[in-house]
Design a protein around this motif. Structure first.
Motif, mmCIF file in Angstrom:
data_model
loop_
_atom_site.group_PDB
_atom_site.id
_atom_site.type_symbol
_atom_site.label_atom_id
_atom_site.label_comp_id
_atom_site.label_asym_id
_atom_site.label_seq_id
_atom_site.Cartn_x
_atom_site.Cartn_y
_atom_site.Cartn_z
ATOM 1 N N GLN A 129 1.171 -11.567 8.633
ATOM 2 C CA GLN A 129 1.231 -11.525 10.095
ATOM 3 C C GLN A 129 2.666 -11.331 10.576
ATOM 4 O O GLN A 129 2.921 -10.568 11.516
ATOM 5 N N ALA A 130 3.613 -12.012 9.912
ATOM 6 C CA ALA A 130 5.023 -11.840 10.263
ATOM 7 C C ALA A 130 5.482 -10.415 9.973
ATOM 8 O O ALA A 130 6.221 -9.806 10.762
ATOM 9 N N ALA A 131 5.028 -9.863 8.844
ATOM 10 C CA ALA A 131 5.384 -8.488 8.489
ATOM 11 C C ALA A 131 4.803 -7.508 9.497
ATOM 12 O O ALA A 131 5.454 -6.518 9.870
ATOM 13 N N ALA A 132 3.580 -7.772 9.955
ATOM 14 C CA ALA A 132 2.925 -6.878 10.906
ATOM 15 C C ALA A 132 3.682 -6.803 12.229
ATOM 16 O O ALA A 132 3.669 -5.766 12.907
ATOM 17 N N LYS A 133 4.342 -7.879 12.599
ATOM 18 C CA LYS A 133 5.143 -7.874 13.822
ATOM 19 C C LYS A 133 6.384 -7.006 13.656
ATOM 20 O O LYS A 133 6.897 -6.441 14.624
ATOM 21 N N ILE A 134 6.852 -6.903 12.414
ATOM 22 C CA ILE A 134 8.038 -6.092 12.135
ATOM 23 C C ILE A 134 7.687 -4.613 12.071
ATOM 24 O O ILE A 134 8.391 -3.762 12.632
ATOM 25 N N ASN A 135 6.585 -4.289 11.379
ATOM 26 C CA ASN A 135 6.256 -2.881 11.144
ATOM 27 C C ASN A 135 5.236 -2.305 12.125
ATOM 28 O O ASN A 135 4.720 -1.204 11.921
ATOM 29 N N GLY A 136 4.932 -3.051 13.170
ATOM 30 C CA GLY A 136 3.991 -2.550 14.165
ATOM 31 C C GLY A 136 2.594 -2.356 13.620
ATOM 32 O O GLY A 136 1.893 -1.401 13.979
ATOM 33 N N ASN A 137 2.189 -3.266 12.735
ATOM 34 C CA ASN A 137 0.841 -3.237 12.149
ATOM 35 C C ASN A 137 0.607 -2.034 11.234
ATOM 36 O O ASN A 137 -0.543 -1.630 11.018
ATOM 37 N N ARG A 138 1.676 -1.468 10.708
ATOM 38 C CA ARG A 138 1.553 -0.283 9.862
ATOM 39 C C ARG A 138 2.040 -0.599 8.447
ATOM 40 O O ARG A 138 3.226 -0.774 8.209
ATOM 41 N N PHE A 139 1.114 -0.692 7.487
ATOM 42 C CA PHE A 139 1.462 -0.932 6.091
ATOM 43 C C PHE A 139 1.204 0.358 5.304
ATOM 44 O O PHE A 139 0.078 0.666 4.956
ATOM 45 N N ASP A 140 2.272 1.125 5.058
ATOM 46 C CA ASP A 140 2.126 2.376 4.323
ATOM 47 C C ASP A 140 2.062 2.141 2.816
ATOM 48 O O ASP A 140 1.234 2.726 2.127
ATOM 49 N N VAL A 141 2.965 1.294 2.322
ATOM 50 C CA VAL A 141 3.029 1.004 0.889
ATOM 51 C C VAL A 141 3.145 -0.499 0.698
ATOM 52 O O VAL A 141 3.944 -1.158 1.374
ATOM 53 N N VAL A 142 2.362 -1.035 -0.228
ATOM 54 C CA VAL A 142 2.486 -2.438 -0.618
ATOM 55 C C VAL A 142 2.674 -2.485 -2.126
ATOM 56 O O VAL A 142 1.869 -1.901 -2.875
ATOM 57 N N ILE A 143 3.729 -3.142 -2.566
ATOM 58 C CA ILE A 143 4.039 -3.230 -3.992
ATOM 59 C C ILE A 143 3.902 -4.677 -4.431
ATOM 60 O O ILE A 143 4.692 -5.539 -4.047
ATOM 61 N N ASN A 144 2.867 -4.950 -5.228
ATOM 62 C CA ASN A 144 2.639 -6.296 -5.758
ATOM 63 C C ASN A 144 3.446 -6.465 -7.039
ATOM 64 O O ASN A 144 3.025 -6.038 -8.120
ATOM 65 N N ASN A 145 4.595 -7.089 -6.900
ATOM 66 C CA ASN A 145 5.528 -7.220 -8.009
ATOM 67 C C ASN A 145 5.606 -8.634 -8.570
ATOM 68 O O ASN A 145 5.860 -8.815 -9.761
ATOM 69 N N ALA A 146 5.400 -9.648 -7.748
ATOM 70 C CA ALA A 146 5.606 -11.036 -8.175
ATOM 71 C C ALA A 146 4.706 -11.389 -9.360
ATOM 72 O O ALA A 146 3.531 -11.014 -9.398
ATOM 73 N N GLY A 147 5.260 -12.097 -10.327
ATOM 74 C CA GLY A 147 4.472 -12.509 -11.484
ATOM 75 C C GLY A 147 5.227 -13.514 -12.335
ATOM 76 O O GLY A 147 6.448 -13.673 -12.200
ATOM 77 N N ILE A 148 4.495 -14.202 -13.220
ATOM 78 C CA ILE A 148 5.105 -15.189 -14.108
ATOM 79 C C ILE A 148 4.547 -15.026 -15.518
ATOM 80 O O ILE A 148 3.523 -14.374 -15.729
ATOM 81 N N MET A 149 5.236 -15.652 -16.473
ATOM 82 C CA MET A 149 4.821 -15.624 -17.869
ATOM 83 C C MET A 149 4.942 -17.023 -18.454
ATOM 84 O O MET A 149 5.906 -17.751 -18.171
ATOM 85 N N LEU A 150 3.946 -17.410 -19.262
ATOM 86 C CA LEU A 150 4.002 -18.682 -19.973
ATOM 87 C C LEU A 150 3.630 -18.419 -21.433
ATOM 88 O O LEU A 150 2.459 -18.284 -21.774
ATOM 89 N N PRO A 151 4.626 -18.320 -22.319
ATOM 90 C CA PRO A 151 4.349 -17.986 -23.721
ATOM 91 C C PRO A 151 3.914 -19.206 -24.529
ATOM 92 O O PRO A 151 4.689 -20.139 -24.735
ATOM 93 N N LEU A 152 2.678 -19.201 -24.965
ATOM 94 C CA LEU A 152 2.134 -20.257 -25.818
ATOM 95 C C LEU A 152 0.935 -19.700 -26.585
ATOM 96 O O LEU A 152 0.226 -18.829 -26.069
ATOM 97 N N PRO A 153 0.692 -20.185 -27.794
ATOM 98 C CA PRO A 153 -0.546 -19.802 -28.471
ATOM 99 C C PRO A 153 -1.749 -20.196 -27.628
ATOM 100 O O PRO A 153 -1.738 -21.229 -26.948
ATOM 101 N N VAL A 154 -2.791 -19.379 -27.652
ATOM 102 C CA VAL A 154 -3.980 -19.648 -26.854
ATOM 103 C C VAL A 154 -4.519 -21.045 -27.136
ATOM 104 O O VAL A 154 -4.979 -21.751 -26.230
ATOM 105 N N GLU A 155 -4.446 -21.475 -28.395
ATOM 106 C CA GLU A 155 -4.952 -22.802 -28.782
ATOM 107 C C GLU A 155 -4.299 -23.921 -27.996
ATOM 108 O O GLU A 155 -4.924 -24.952 -27.706
#
Length: 269
Positions: A129-155
């Motif tokens: 909603q905050a972004a929509a106020k900035i871009n006038g409700n126009r989302f041309d490109v959205v890049i989902n970049n955020a992520g995490i990793m937790l290295p452990l054996p599945v067991e």
């Protein structure tokens, strides 16, 4: 705790140090992202059907460091209106947000910082909603970049660890999609870029949860591509190679926290 599992955990502690190994920079990942976005959105100036001319707007998640931060700066410097989302703006990421804002001011960039924690429905809703106020409700490109990793054996992965990684790496992108897609359907246009990984196609030992998350994200993205094509919205995945970002440092922290919780609260560990 039996000797085998004790040795396995000690081995993982040693592995956490090895995660500090230097890996390639972000240039390759940026090249992949811009090669996809620029042909689809070839000019910063764009005449819409309504007769308005405005910059194309790009929203990027996970911009406190690494690929997200670099991508935000590349697009802002290329003339796009860029909205960089960061979580914990008032606490641990306050400095990162301040640095981006300073760069934007000094270089006169159309770059804005909004707070989004992709693990929270409310935060995502309020952030979009905050972004929509900035871009006038126009989302041309959205890049989902955020992520995490937790290295452990599945067991050794407790259910809480599976939930934490899946909630971020898969449901985070889903939450963003639920909030931005109504805008894109109205526009009959839009591009969603999912930053996945080679681990979304090939499985590596000790990365069971990360690979499972990325496989799931790619499957979800494939389904979305079919579902959204009638509305003029495209969904693509980008699979960066190992890249020198805070992903590995954060992975060490998640690993140490998880092992500490396991050793103190789980019988037999």
């Amino acid at each position: 705790m039996d000797t085998t599992r004790r040795n396995l955990i000690f081995g993982m502690l040693a592995t956490s140090s090895a995660l500090a190994v230097t890996t390639p920079g972000v240039k390759q990942a940026l090249s992949q992202i811009t090669d996809i976005v620029n042909p689809a959105m070839p000019a910063a100036g764009y005449a819409y059907a309504q007769g308005n001319t405005t910059k194309k707007s790009v929203l990027i998640t996970g911009c406190s460091s690494g690929i997200g931060r670099a991508t935000a700066l590349v697009f802002a410097r290329s003339g796009y209106q860029t909205i960089a989302s960061i979580r914990n703006l008032q606490t641990k990421n306050a400095r990162a947000a301040s640095e981006l804002r300073s760069i934007a001011k000094n270089e006169n960039l159309d770059l804005h910082v909004v707070e989004i924690d992709i693990t929270s429905d409310q935060s995502v809703r309020e952030g979009i909603q905050a972004a929509a106020k900035i871009n006038g409700n126009r989302f041309d490109v959205v890049i989902n970049n955020a992520g995490i990793m937790l290295p452990l054996p599945v067991e050794l992965l407790p259910a809480t660890a599976w939930q934490m990684t899946f909630d971020t790496n898969v449901m985070g992108a889903s939450r963003i999609g639920r909030e931005v897609l109504p805008y894109m359907r109205i526009q009959q246009d839009g591009l969603i870029v999912q930053i996945t990984s080679g681990a979304g196609r090939v499985v590596f030992p000790l990365l069971g949860s990360y690979c499972a998350n990325k496989f799931a994200l790619e499957a979800m993205s494939d389904a979305m591509r079919y579902e959204l094509a009638p509305f003029g919205v495209d969904v693509v995945v980008v699979q960066p190679d190992d890249t020198k970002t805070r992903l590995f440092a954060n992975a060490r922290n998640y690993l140490q926290q998880t092992l500490k919780a396991m050793s103190s609260s789980v019988p037999g560990y």
